[in-house]
Write an enzyme that holds these catalytic residues in place. Structure first.
Site, PDB file in Angstrom:
ATOM      1  N   LYS A 170      17.848 -12.160  -6.491  1.00  0.00           N
ATOM      2  CA  LYS A 170      18.978 -12.832  -5.831  1.00  0.00           C
ATOM      3  C   LYS A 170      20.169 -12.673  -6.781  1.00  0.00           C
ATOM      4  O   LYS A 170      20.315 -13.383  -7.759  1.00  0.00           O
ATOM      5  CB  LYS A 170      18.658 -14.317  -5.619  1.00  0.00           C
ATOM      6  CG  LYS A 170      19.479 -15.011  -4.523  1.00  0.00           C
ATOM      7  CD  LYS A 170      20.973 -14.907  -4.644  1.00  0.00           C
ATOM      8  CE  LYS A 170      21.587 -15.963  -5.571  1.00  0.00           C
ATOM      9  NZ  LYS A 170      23.086 -15.775  -5.675  1.00  0.00           N
ATOM     10  N   GLY A 201      23.047 -13.583  -1.248  1.00  0.00           N
ATOM     11  CA  GLY A 201      23.241 -14.909  -0.658  1.00  0.00           C
ATOM     12  C   GLY A 201      23.762 -15.887  -1.679  1.00  0.00           C
ATOM     13  O   GLY A 201      24.033 -15.523  -2.826  1.00  0.00           O
ATOM     14  N   GLY A 203      23.741 -19.263  -4.117  1.00  0.00           N
ATOM     15  CA  GLY A 203      22.770 -19.863  -5.028  1.00  0.00           C
ATOM     16  C   GLY A 203      22.051 -21.063  -4.447  1.00  0.00           C
ATOM     17  O   GLY A 203      20.818 -21.151  -4.512  1.00  0.00           O
ATOM     18  N   GLY A 207      19.097 -18.782  -3.502  1.00  0.00           N
ATOM     19  CA  GLY A 207      18.576 -18.986  -4.859  1.00  0.00           C
ATOM     20  C   GLY A 207      17.567 -20.114  -4.865  1.00  0.00           C
ATOM     21  O   GLY A 207      16.448 -19.982  -5.388  1.00  0.00           O
ATOM     22  N   GLU A 245      17.974 -17.780 -19.425  1.00  0.00           N
ATOM     23  CA  GLU A 245      18.939 -17.211 -20.374  1.00  0.00           C
ATOM     24  C   GLU A 245      20.268 -17.852 -20.018  1.00  0.00           C
ATOM     25  O   GLU A 245      20.845 -17.547 -18.983  1.00  0.00           O
ATOM     26  CB  GLU A 245      18.955 -15.688 -20.224  1.00  0.00           C
ATOM     27  CG  GLU A 245      19.329 -14.987 -21.507  1.00  0.00           C
ATOM     28  CD  GLU A 245      20.826 -14.826 -21.619  1.00  0.00           C
ATOM     29  OE1 GLU A 245      21.453 -15.737 -22.202  1.00  0.00           O
ATOM     30  OE2 GLU A 245      21.355 -13.836 -21.124  1.00  0.00           O
ATOM     31  N   CYS A 279      27.782 -14.309 -22.577  1.00  0.00           N
ATOM     32  CA  CYS A 279      27.076 -15.479 -23.092  1.00  0.00           C
ATOM     33  C   CYS A 279      26.995 -15.441 -24.617  1.00  0.00           C
ATOM     34  O   CYS A 279      26.890 -16.474 -25.255  1.00  0.00           O
ATOM     35  CB  CYS A 279      25.699 -15.576 -22.466  1.00  0.00           C
ATOM     36  SG  CYS A 279      24.833 -14.021 -22.433  1.00  0.00           S
ATOM     37  N   GLU A 371      31.141 -24.017 -23.464  1.00  0.00           N
ATOM     38  CA  GLU A 371      31.298 -22.591 -23.182  1.00  0.00           C
ATOM     39  C   GLU A 371      32.486 -22.398 -22.240  1.00  0.00           C
ATOM     40  O   GLU A 371      32.523 -22.963 -21.152  1.00  0.00           O
ATOM     41  CB  GLU A 371      30.023 -22.048 -22.530  1.00  0.00           C
ATOM     42  CG  GLU A 371      30.106 -20.565 -22.260  1.00  0.00           C
ATOM     43  CD  GLU A 371      28.794 -19.977 -21.731  1.00  0.00           C
ATOM     44  OE1 GLU A 371      28.276 -20.492 -20.721  1.00  0.00           O
ATOM     45  OE2 GLU A 371      28.302 -19.012 -22.336  1.00  0.00           O
TER      46      GLU A 371
END
Ligand code: NAP
Ligand code: MG
Length: 463
Positions: A170, A201, A203, A207, A245, A279, A371
């Site tokens: 996905k 699609g 999330g 998802g 991750e 990241c 972040e």
């Protein structure tokens, strides 16, 4: 407007269950230019069933044959590198050179690395009177973000396939066209039907349906810590394996013995690359008080070498741009000093943010803790090495880091950092080295042999 139909399920493009669509927007022009179907739980169900049906056959396929298919995938990705790069530029906004070399190039390397690894990987080991068998975990749901749209897919699918798993992908809603090209490459590589499936699609719809599906044995997710936490909880509740991750707030620590110009340039480059949508970007640069002002001046010079639109692309979306600008405004409000860039848009059109350098950042500030995922770097002062270590380890994240200094001192410092990857004096990215986080940056490792092990169960036979 190009209308793309269908989902790649069970080895063919099949009509989507619903009629909803997702518009794909070019972040440099702000214009929608394509649509893909928005998947429904029924699409996920069809994909998972196809994967379940394909799994036993693929798991029983000899490693040499799995390697041959992965090598064919590598070749298919390489043959379409130009088309992939152009697609990444169109939907993510990556400058053409970066798109070609990294976005389209790295996945060729990673797919190839798993074809190669299968030549030597031991799926059996002896422990005393036992033989330990390493067996594929089953059907894997791979949920990926938009920042490295092809790499994130290949970094999950290639090791999963090498292990003998079947996969349902996905991809992120912002970058579905790259995912569709990936499906075409899978098809050209001749994998058996159902071994790889791609469902585009949203999330919270597709998802979530993938995470909750009983036919999925493992979820591998890359994205925000907020969503990762929820996925981890759901997978834990169902006793599914999970690999996460997540985000980072990585420190670049410049020790007294460092080549200052090289250290500052390397750190700033890491944050400007991919417009900071990385990241593992080195977003906190730690410098001793005596060289601090010199470092900040060098950083301002370095940031000026990234004119918007040329070396640095836009952010992926208006929402992402607004989020980053809000962080810049927060940094100013909390008392940090802007030495390059700032909240004003550098171009009239496109989701651009000016390469921004903050000085006088203290560890408690929002821009030193959260972040940002944009071209924004924060310079912090430290008193001594212990202070530097406290600051470096003083966030909830632990994905990556860098140390610059005399080699011995730098390695000693790197050993004390709470991070999954630390680059010493500009050590370059290694696509075979395990990649992943300490603390809230995640669970598990990707890439190389460690990445393959994530997709394997162990079974012991006693004699
Ligand atoms: P995100 O919301 O975490 O999305 C990542 C992936 O998870 C996408 O495929 C997303 O689908 C899917 N997803 C979202 N909600 C879900 C749910 N409830 N169940 C299952 N899957 C779900 O990340 P984002 O919105 O793209 O970016 C937000 C922030 O995350 C960024 O600003 C950045 O800080 C961070 N981020 C980190 C990384 C990383 O590499 N560590 C990568 C990307 C983003 P949709 O695309 O359809 O929403
Ligand atoms: Mg999202």
């Amino acid at each position: 407007m190009k209308v793309h139909d269908g989902m790649y399920i069970d080895g063919a493009w099949r009509p989507a269950a619903g009629t909803g669509t997702i518009a794909v927007v070019n972040p440099a022009t702000e214009e929608p230019f394509a649509t893909v179907p928005a998947g429904e739980p029924a699409d996920i169900d069809a994909a998972v069933r196809a994967a379940r049906a394909a799994f036993p056959g693929w798991a029983a396929t000899p490693p040499a044959e799995r390697a041959a298919r992965l090598a064919a995938l590598r070749d298919a990705l390489a043959a379409r590198q130009d088309e992939i790069a152009a697609t990444v530029t169109a939907e993510l906004g990556a400058p053409p050179k970066l798109a070609h070399a990294v976005h389209a190039g790295l996945p060729v390397t990673v797919a190839g690395s798993y074809a190669d690894l299968l030549g030597t990987y031991a799926f059996e080991e002896k422990v005393g009177n036992s033989t330990v068998l390493l067996e594929p975990v089953g059907v894997v749901g791979a949920i990926t973000p938009w920042n490295y749209p092809l790499h994130q897919i290949v970094a999950k699918v290639a090791p999963a396939l090498a292990a003998g798993c079947a996969v349902v992908v996905k991809p992120a809603e912002e970058t579905p066209l790259t995912a569709r090209l990936f499906a075409e490459c899978v098809h050209e590589a001749g994998f058996p039907a159902g071994v790889v499936n791609v469902v585009t699609g949203l999330g919270h719809v597709t998802g979530q349906a993938l995470v909750e599906h009983d036919g999925v044995d493992m979820i591998s997710f890359t994205g925000s810590t907020a969503v990762g936490r929820r996925i981890g909880a759901a997978a834990g509740g169902a006793v599914k394996r999970v690999a996460l991750e997540l985000g980072g707030k990585s420190a670049s620590v410049i020790l007294p013995g460092a080549d200052l110009a090289k250290a500052v340039a390397g750190s700033v480059a890491s944050v400007m690359s991919n417009s900071g949508q990385r990241c593992n970007a080195l977003t906190r640069v730690l410098v001793g008080a005596d060289r601090y002002e010199e470092a900040v001046a060098l950083a301002a010079e370095a940031a000026a070498k990234y004119p918007a639109g040329d070396r640095i692309g836009p952010l992926v979306s208006a929402a992402q741009r607004d989020r980053v600008v809000a962080y810049i405004e927060k940094g100013i409000a909390e008392g940090a000093r802007i030495v390059a860039g700032g909240p004003r848009p550098p171009l009239e059109r496109g989701f651009y943010v000016a390469p921004t350098v903050f000085a006088d950042v203290t560890p408690g500030m929002t821009i030193a803790q959260e972040e940002i995922f944009g071209p924004v770097v924060a310079f912090l002062r430290y008193e001594d090495e212990e202070d530097a270590l406290r600051i470096a380890n003083g966030t909830e994240y632990g994905l990556a880091g860098a140390v610059w200094g005399e080699p011995e001192a730098a390695v000693a410092f790197a050993r004390r950092m709470e991070a999954g990857q630390v680059d010493v004096n500009g050590g370059r990215f290694n696509p075979l080295a395990p990649f992943g986080g300490y603390k809230q940056s995640g669970v598990g490792r990707e890439l190389g042999a460690h990445g393959l092990a994530e997709y394997l169960h162990t079974k012991s036979l006693q004699f």
